[in-house]
Design a protein around this motif. Structure first.
Motif, PDB file in Angstrom:
ATOM      1  N   GLN A 186       2.648  -2.681   7.307  1.00 14.85           N
ATOM      2  CA  GLN A 186       1.451  -3.502   7.268  1.00 14.85           C
ATOM      3  C   GLN A 186       1.000  -3.748   5.833  1.00 14.85           C
ATOM      4  OE1 GLN A 186      -0.008  -5.109   9.730  1.00 14.85           O
ATOM      5  NE2 GLN A 186      -1.606  -5.937   8.394  1.00 14.85           N
ATOM      6  N   ARG A 187       1.065  -2.704   4.994  1.00  7.59           N
ATOM      7  CA  ARG A 187       0.697  -2.867   3.571  1.00  7.59           C
ATOM      8  C   ARG A 187       1.601  -3.864   2.863  1.00  7.59           C
ATOM      9  NH1 ARG A 187       0.032   2.797   3.882  1.00  7.59           N
ATOM     10  NH2 ARG A 187       2.048   3.128   2.873  1.00  7.59           N
ATOM     11  N   ASN A 219      -0.924 -11.936  -0.048  1.00  3.77           N
ATOM     12  CA  ASN A 219      -1.936 -12.085  -1.091  1.00  3.77           C
ATOM     13  C   ASN A 219      -1.403 -12.869  -2.301  1.00  3.77           C
ATOM     14  OD1 ASN A 219      -3.824 -10.711   0.376  1.00  3.77           O
ATOM     15  ND2 ASN A 219      -3.283  -8.712  -0.474  1.00  3.77           N
ATOM     16  N   GLU A 273       0.666  -7.349   3.989  1.00  5.02           N
ATOM     17  CA  GLU A 273      -0.578  -7.804   3.376  1.00  5.02           C
ATOM     18  C   GLU A 273      -0.379  -8.178   1.922  1.00  5.02           C
ATOM     19  OE1 GLU A 273      -3.164  -4.539   4.066  1.00  5.02           O
ATOM     20  OE2 GLU A 273      -3.594  -5.092   6.155  1.00  5.02           O
TER      21      GLU A 273
END
Length: 215
Positions: free
Chosen positions: A207-208, A215, A211
């Motif tokens: 998930q990190r 970005n 994300e």
């Protein structure tokens, strides 16, 4: 017995011998690590002693082990032939029961469209299951034998074990192509072979990364 099938010699005698000795070694090392405080008694990645269905503290229980989940994939084509359905692996679980242990009457969770109980070694120990007519069926499995059943549909259990110990591996699948709102391939893990803790860390890491890419 439409949804209940017994398969004799699903796994070879030699493979059962390997799995049985492997499983007993896993139990021995887990017990040593717990006893000497190498790992916390709350740690579950190396197995636990007792669970909700088999609460005896002498029963060694193991989720998501790589050897058993390799077996989960390895025997899938044979099971598909017996069931005439395509399957998706969810998870493997295993227990070594000891004298006096029992298995509480239960129905498996939704990730168990098709459950396989495989005997890999130990004492003779009857397995009981209710069929679609609520009749009780008794099955005795020798090492290498398995029973396939709708784990999420039929109640099943075992009475107290009179022998010294018995090792069973449970392999679970869902049916490919069907809607499974409360289930998922690999039991909601990113991959087979991961403990629940490892799966959580993996999902957090994935998930990190996702994300950061957005970005």
């Amino acid at each position: 017995m439409k949804d209940i099938k017994v398969i004799r010699k699903l796994v070879s005698k030699e493979m059962c011998g390997f799995l049985y000795n492997y499983f007993r070694l896993k139990r021995k090392t887990a017990k040593l690590m717990f006893e000497y405080g190498v790992i916390s008694s709350l740690e579950k990645d190396f197995g636990v002693f007792g669970d909700g269905q088999a609460p005896s503290k002498d029963t060694f229980c193991l989720y998501g082990d790589s050897a058993f989940e390799t077996l989960l994939t390895k025997i899938k084509p044979r099971l598909e032939k017996h069931l005439q359905q395509k399957l998706i692996e969810t998870y493997a679980y295993a227990r070594i029961y000891t004298k006096g242990d029992d298995l509480k009457t239960h129905i498996d969770r939704k990730n168990c469209d098709h459950s396989i109980t495989l005997n890999v070694g130990g004492a003779r120990w009857p397995f009981y299951i209710e069929d679609e007519n609520h009749d009780t069926i008794e099955v005795v499995l020798k090492p290498g034998d398995a029973i396939i059943y709708r784990g999420d549909k039929y109640r099943h259990w075992r009475d107290k074990l009179e022998g010294e110990e018995c090792a069973q591996v449970f392999l679970h699948y869902i049916t490919e192509g069907e809607d499974h709102p409360n289930s998922s391939p690999f039991d909601f893990r990113p991959s087979l072979g991961l403990s629940l803790t490892q799966a959580k860390y993996m999902k957090d890491a994935m998930q990190r990364i996702k994300e950061n890419e957005n970005n």
